[in-house]
Design a protein around this motif. Structure first.
Motif, PDB file in Angstrom:
ATOM      1  N   GLY A 115       1.033  -8.983  -4.950  1.00  0.00           N
ATOM      2  CA  GLY A 115       0.170  -8.662  -3.811  1.00  0.00           C
ATOM      3  C   GLY A 115       0.107  -9.761  -2.767  1.00  0.00           C
ATOM      4  N   GLY A 180      -9.200  -5.007   7.408  1.00  0.00           N
ATOM      5  CA  GLY A 180      -8.493  -5.020   6.125  1.00  0.00           C
ATOM      6  C   GLY A 180      -8.784  -3.765   5.315  1.00  0.00           C
ATOM      7  N   PHE A 181      -7.941  -3.576   4.283  1.00  0.00           N
ATOM      8  CA  PHE A 181      -8.066  -2.365   3.476  1.00  0.00           C
ATOM      9  C   PHE A 181      -9.351  -2.368   2.650  1.00  0.00           C
ATOM     10  N   GLY A 182      -9.766  -3.544   2.188  1.00  0.00           N
ATOM     11  CA  GLY A 182     -10.990  -3.633   1.384  1.00  0.00           C
ATOM     12  C   GLY A 182     -12.186  -3.102   2.169  1.00  0.00           C
ATOM     13  N   HIS A 207      -5.723  -2.744  -8.380  1.00  0.00           N
ATOM     14  CA  HIS A 207      -6.437  -3.962  -8.018  1.00  0.00           C
ATOM     15  C   HIS A 207      -7.828  -3.961  -8.597  1.00  0.00           C
ATOM     16  N   ARG A 209     -10.075  -5.928  -7.570  1.00  0.00           N
ATOM     17  CA  ARG A 209     -10.941  -6.079  -6.386  1.00  0.00           C
ATOM     18  C   ARG A 209     -11.320  -4.703  -5.816  1.00  0.00           C
ATOM     19  N   HIS A 210     -10.344  -3.780  -5.821  1.00  0.00           N
ATOM     20  CA  HIS A 210     -10.633  -2.455  -5.271  1.00  0.00           C
ATOM     21  C   HIS A 210     -11.625  -1.705  -6.157  1.00  0.00           C
ATOM     22  N   THR A 247      -1.687   5.044  -4.755  1.00  0.00           N
ATOM     23  CA  THR A 247      -0.628   4.284  -4.092  1.00  0.00           C
ATOM     24  C   THR A 247       0.661   5.093  -4.307  1.00  0.00           C
ATOM     25  N   PHE A 252       0.912   0.529  -7.365  1.00  0.00           N
ATOM     26  CA  PHE A 252       0.567  -0.882  -7.534  1.00  0.00           C
ATOM     27  C   PHE A 252      -0.136  -1.066  -8.858  1.00  0.00           C
ATOM     28  N   ASP A 280      -3.235   4.920  -0.202  1.00  0.00           N
ATOM     29  CA  ASP A 280      -3.136   3.488   0.118  1.00  0.00           C
ATOM     30  C   ASP A 280      -1.644   3.158   0.277  1.00  0.00           C
ATOM     31  N   TYR A 282       0.086   0.581   1.267  1.00  0.00           N
ATOM     32  CA  TYR A 282       0.034  -0.851   1.584  1.00  0.00           C
ATOM     33  C   TYR A 282       1.404  -1.463   1.848  1.00  0.00           C
ATOM     34  N   THR A 309      -1.929  -1.330   6.303  1.00  0.00           N
ATOM     35  CA  THR A 309      -2.474  -2.677   6.500  1.00  0.00           C
ATOM     36  C   THR A 309      -1.443  -3.582   7.158  1.00  0.00           C
ATOM     37  N   SER A 311      -1.410  -6.698   6.303  1.00  0.00           N
ATOM     38  CA  SER A 311      -1.353  -7.857   5.401  1.00  0.00           C
ATOM     39  C   SER A 311       0.035  -8.116   4.847  1.00  0.00           C
ATOM     40  N   LYS A 312       0.850  -7.076   4.646  1.00  0.00           N
ATOM     41  CA  LYS A 312       2.171  -7.295   4.037  1.00  0.00           C
ATOM     42  C   LYS A 312       3.232  -7.551   5.097  1.00  0.00           C
ATOM     43  N   ALA A 321      -6.521  -3.472   9.118  1.00  0.00           N
ATOM     44  CA  ALA A 321      -5.950  -2.310   8.435  1.00  0.00           C
ATOM     45  C   ALA A 321      -6.302  -1.099   9.282  1.00  0.00           C
TER      46      ALA A 321
HETATM   47  C1  LIG Z   1      -2.578  -2.086  -3.572  1.00  0.00           C
HETATM   48  C2  LIG Z   1      -2.978  -2.744  -2.305  1.00  0.00           C
HETATM   49  N1  LIG Z   1      -3.593  -2.036  -1.380  1.00  0.00           N
HETATM   50  C3  LIG Z   1      -3.983  -2.578  -0.202  1.00  0.00           C
HETATM   51  C4  LIG Z   1      -3.753  -3.893   0.071  1.00  0.00           C
HETATM   52  C5  LIG Z   1      -4.140  -4.450   1.397  1.00  0.00           C
HETATM   53  O1  LIG Z   1      -5.364  -4.985   1.384  1.00  0.00           O
HETATM   54  P1  LIG Z   1      -5.881  -5.826   2.650  1.00  0.00           P
HETATM   55  O2  LIG Z   1      -5.610  -5.037   3.883  1.00  0.00           O
HETATM   56  O3  LIG Z   1      -7.331  -5.978   2.343  1.00  0.00           O
HETATM   57  O4  LIG Z   1      -5.123  -7.120   2.628  1.00  0.00           O
HETATM   58  C6  LIG Z   1      -3.143  -4.686  -0.878  1.00  0.00           C
HETATM   59  C7  LIG Z   1      -2.949  -6.124  -0.622  1.00  0.00           C
HETATM   60  O5  LIG Z   1      -2.696  -6.917  -1.482  1.00  0.00           O
HETATM   61  C8  LIG Z   1      -2.723  -4.103  -2.083  1.00  0.00           C
HETATM   62  O6  LIG Z   1      -2.083  -4.826  -3.021  1.00  0.00           O
END
Ligand SMILES: Cc1ncc(COP(=O)(O)O)c(C=O)c1O
Length: 479
Positions: A115, A180-182, A207, A209-210, A247, A252, A280, A282, A309, A311-312, A321
């Motif tokens: 990630g 951001g995606f979060g 994730h 975090r998600h 995803t 992921f 998602d 991503y 997003t 981010s990548k 995002a």
């Molecule tokens: C599965 C997944 N979704 C979404 C994101 C993007 O998240 P963000 O836009 O908060 O960086 C990531 C980033 O690591 C991810 O791994």
């Protein structure tokens, strides 16, 4: 063992090709020789490499062989090239020897966690120019509080970009830009809750975090099994969920795509039940073996919320995002976004709009695609050569894959062996929402995006050592 003293820009370069080790693979031997010369400092950043024709003649190999090796090293970031100016050792090189020696105290760890994109090549100059253009052009009205939904300019640019690159259906009026995606996921979950939804189905690997964001918004994440076909959509009706987070293009972190029949099944479920599919996407731009499968959203734009997003393809620091939101969900989602403090940074949005309109975004994606593809191929080749009983699985896509370990290998032991070598690695179990099912082989979720180019070889070497060290005791008892 052919030798070469090339004389590029006055520099004597002594290359030794160990062709006896791979007599039919001069490319591999040359690649190894150049990498070694860069790693041990004989070729320093800025050094011009000989013209491919000259080096090919000196070494007695085909010119294409040299050109292909140069292209590979450019793709990996070791070298840089410009038409007419030749190829030279990259500015970011200061290459450590690609071995897995114990790190000196204080050395930052090598990192192959999932990630994390390689931001070392962030297009700083193009971004800075786009920022200047955006600020210069912006009317006063654009310098006020950002619209909750995102600036009209960026929404227009994104709607075009998503239609062109991912087949997403929808107009700028249905685009939402978030921090951001979060941030987006939190708004979506809060909106679902206000509509009476209490459960959202998630893939069993994903994730942490998600899942925390989902829980904090008052929903319960309910895991769906994941196999080679992606999430098991047949299990969805039994979860009692009012939404599902998928995803679909590249799971992921297992790396598989959601198979075609399940894509259809997911949207049929949404149409039948009024549920919401959150797609998602991503890393949808990063497919290496063929053109990407288009977004699932195109199958049912009224039921799928598509999310992407920056981010990548750029860097997490951009902090943006976006979503293409189904018509019926948009007003409530905008309410939730507004009540949580409003829209994303407008100047960043305007910069991204210029950056995309001037095609720097596309260019950056293409450049990163070549780099990540090369890294993935290098990892797969190394695993095939050096780690019997292991295999790389998942699509040739994105920034990560699974490295499956021999059955019975404890993932923790590999992680520990890696830590001792100054390398951060994560086992698949660390992404699991539920206890592992017996059928699943132990695996490492490898993110090949994270290390800077010049540390990638060392990270791979440490991985091979750590896996070998962890497998050995696992094999011994039965031996
Ligand atoms: C599965 C997944 N979704 C979404 C994101 C993007 O998240 P963000 O836009 O908060 O960086 C990531 C980033 O690591 C991810 O791994």
């Amino acid at each position: 063992m052919p030798e070469n003293w090339a004389n590029p820009a006055g520099l004597d370069l002594h290359l030794q090709l160990h062709l006896e080790k791979s007599p039919t693979r001069p490319a591999r031997a040359l690649e190894h020789a150049l990498r070694t010369a860069m790693a041990d400092g004989r070729l320093t950043p800025g050094t011009r490499l000989p013209a491919s024709r000259t080096l090919a003649a000196d070494l007695g190999v085909a010119r294409n062989t040299v050109a292909d090796v140069y292209a590979q090293l450019v793709a990996e970031g070791w070298c840089e090239a410009r038409v007419g100016a030749g190829t030279w050792v990259g500015e970011r090189a200061g290459h450590p020897r690609p071995s897995a020696r114990r790190p000196a105290p204080g050395t930052p760890p090598l990192d192959l966690r999932c990630g994390i994109p390689d931001v070392s090549g962030f297009p700083r100059r193009a971004w800075a120019t786009a920022a200047r253009t955006a600020v210069t052009r912006a009317p006063d009205a654009d310098l006020g509080y950002p619209p909750t939904q995102g600036t009209a300019t960026l929404r227009r640019v994104l709607a075009d970009y998503l239609a062109r690159t991912r087949g997403v259906h929808g107009d700028p009026e249905h685009v939402l830009v978030t921090r951001g995606f979060g941030d987006l996921l939190a708004h979506v979950c809060r909106t679902l809750r206000t509509r009476g939804v209490r459960r959202i189905a998630v893939e069993e690997y994903g994730h942490e975090r998600h899942r925390r964001i989902i829980t904090a918004a008052g929903l319960t994440p309910v895991p769906l099994p994941v196999d080679e076909g992606g999430a098991d959509i047949a299990a969805l009706p039994g979860t009692g969920a009012g939404a599902v987070l998928l995803t679909a293009a590249h799971q992921f972190p297992t790396g598989v795509p959601l198979e075609a029949a399940r894509r259809v099944e997911a949207v049929r479920w949404a149409e039948r039940t009024g549920g919401l599919v959150v797609e998602d996407d991503y890393d949808g731009e990063f497919r290496y073996d063929r053109r990407s499968i288009g977004a699932l959203q195109a199958l049912a734009p009224g039921h799928v919320l598509y999310a992407g997003t920056a981010s990548k393809a750029l860097a997490p620091a951009v902090g943006l995002a976006w979503a293409m939101v189904p018509d019926g969900f948009l007003p409530a989602l905008l309410d939730s976004t507004a009540s949580a403090g409003g829209g994303a940074d407008a100047l960043h949005q305007l910069t991204l709009a210029v950056f995309m309109e001037e095609h720097h975004y596309d260019r950056n994606v293409r450049r990163l695609r070549a780099r990540y593809r090369a890294r993935r191929e290098r990892l797969a080749a190394l695993v095939a050569d050096a780690l019997p009983g292991c295999r790389v699985t998942g699509l040739a896509a994105g920034l990560h894959c699974l490295l499956e370990l021999p059955p019975g290998t404890p993932e923790e032991r590999v992680e520990q062996a890696a830590r001792e070598r100054g390398l951060l690695l994560e086992g698949l179990r660390t992404f699991a929402a539920a206890p592992r099912r017996a059928a699943r082989r132990p695996a490492l979720a490898i993110g090949y995006g994270a290390p800077r180019a010049q540390r990638y070889e060392a990270a791979l070497a440490a991985t091979v050592e750590a896996v070998t060290a962890a497998i050995r005791p696992a094999i011994r008892p039965g031996a």
